[in-house]
Design a protein around this motif. Sequence first.
Motif, mmCIF file in Angstrom:
data_model
loop_
_atom_site.group_PDB
_atom_site.id
_atom_site.type_symbol
_atom_site.label_atom_id
_atom_site.label_comp_id
_atom_site.label_asym_id
_atom_site.label_seq_id
_atom_site.Cartn_x
_atom_site.Cartn_y
_atom_site.Cartn_z
ATOM 1 N N THR A 1 4.779 -4.054 4.112
ATOM 2 C CA THR A 1 3.345 -4.241 3.897
ATOM 3 C C THR A 1 3.088 -5.127 2.685
ATOM 4 O OG1 THR A 1 2.966 -2.028 4.805
ATOM 5 C CG2 THR A 1 1.134 -3.054 3.649
ATOM 6 N N ALA B 1 10.657 0.998 5.284
ATOM 7 C CA ALA B 1 10.074 0.813 6.617
ATOM 8 C C ALA B 1 8.586 0.497 6.582
ATOM 9 C CB ALA B 1 10.300 2.073 7.460
ATOM 10 N N VAL B 2 7.889 0.935 5.530
ATOM 11 C CA VAL B 2 6.436 0.772 5.497
ATOM 12 C C VAL B 2 5.979 -0.014 4.270
ATOM 13 C CG1 VAL B 2 4.215 1.975 5.422
ATOM 14 C CG2 VAL B 2 6.097 2.923 6.765
ATOM 15 N N SER B 3 6.337 0.481 3.099
ATOM 16 C CA SER B 3 5.762 -0.069 1.877
ATOM 17 C C SER B 3 6.160 -1.524 1.630
ATOM 18 C CB SER B 3 6.176 0.792 0.676
ATOM 19 O OG SER B 3 5.510 0.358 -0.496
ATOM 20 N N LEU C 1 4.876 10.815 14.428
ATOM 21 C CA LEU C 1 5.796 9.682 14.552
ATOM 22 C C LEU C 1 7.028 10.079 15.359
ATOM 23 C CD1 LEU C 1 6.616 6.785 13.730
ATOM 24 C CD2 LEU C 1 7.688 7.774 11.692
ATOM 25 N N ASP D 1 -1.779 3.140 -3.203
ATOM 26 C CA ASP D 1 -0.597 3.835 -2.685
ATOM 27 C C ASP D 1 0.518 3.826 -3.727
ATOM 28 O OD1 ASP D 1 1.297 4.942 -0.756
ATOM 29 O OD2 ASP D 1 2.096 2.916 -0.588
ATOM 30 N N LEU E 1 12.123 8.263 7.790
ATOM 31 C CA LEU E 1 10.700 8.098 7.493
ATOM 32 C C LEU E 1 9.902 9.299 7.976
ATOM 33 C CD1 LEU E 1 8.235 6.411 6.632
ATOM 34 C CD2 LEU E 1 8.306 5.328 8.898
ATOM 35 N N LYS F 1 -2.790 -0.989 -1.137
ATOM 36 C CA LYS F 1 -1.377 -0.865 -1.491
ATOM 37 C C LYS F 1 -1.214 -0.493 -2.958
ATOM 38 C CE LYS F 1 1.947 -1.100 -0.208
ATOM 39 N NZ LYS F 1 2.728 0.140 0.098
ATOM 40 N N TYR G 1 10.427 5.385 3.421
ATOM 41 C CA TYR G 1 9.032 4.936 3.435
ATOM 42 C C TYR G 1 8.920 3.559 2.781
ATOM 43 C CZ TYR G 1 4.086 4.604 2.291
ATOM 44 O OH TYR G 1 2.795 4.155 2.159
ATOM 45 N N LEU H 1 7.422 11.554 5.503
ATOM 46 C CA LEU H 1 5.971 11.567 5.638
ATOM 47 C C LEU H 1 5.438 13.001 5.616
ATOM 48 C CD1 LEU H 1 5.482 8.914 8.473
ATOM 49 C CD2 LEU H 1 4.884 8.646 6.060
#
Length: 239
Positions: free
Chosen positions: A122, A117-119, A93, A170, A81, A167, A114, A85
């Motif tokens: 969320t 771990a994030v998208s 990070l 994004d 990640l 989102k 990404y 980024l």
Amino acid sequence: MLHALAGVAVVALIATGGWQYLKGLLDAETPIYMGTVYRIHYIAASLLIFVSVAFLTDWLLRGERSLTLGKGQGIRGMRGLAHELPKPLGTTLAYLLGLDLRRAAPPTEEFTYYERAVSFPTWELTLGLIILTGAIKAARYIYPIPGDVLYWVSAVHVGAGVLLGLKLLDHLRYVLAPSRWPLMVAMATGWVPESYVKRFHAGWFAQLSSSQATAGAAAASPAASTPSPVVGSAGGGGS
């Protein structure tokens, strides 16, 4: 197809939900009959619930885990990640987690780090809150809910709606970046071009190539995969 339906539902929910919120905030008359707005909102909500249940059922039945980092892969995932980024964010990070960015980034598998771990987490949080709070708000028509509870449920619903809009913005990078357009086609066809996988998902391409090579070797030598007859059995000629 389900992905496209989810996209339509999310856009309709944001549009109709935003319209309702602005009407109440501005206390103004609207040129659109609000009954129609509510109906579209509820239809879109029903569609989103259907798609979410279909996705979850499919993933559970297939044991799908590719959208998670996996057990014992947390540090590797965070390092991937940090490399994905933008440099200021990735460096920050890495500093906070004590990661060494001088090491090469781990190869990207079926989904980017990404996304895993994030998208996706969320999306899970946002859709879960939207559906749960929306269901509670709808239940007030058939079951009395205290005003204080309804107030906070509505506040969380609006907050989740804002997060859902962020989102969606994004997610638009897949639409606006020409390099990602093959994924838009893949939503309809179900196939991702090999050239795209090679370029953006080297780890996944290596896994697929290895699987194909193994399958090809097994098909080329069927005798090797067929167990020898046991001595004394009907096929062994031992009697």
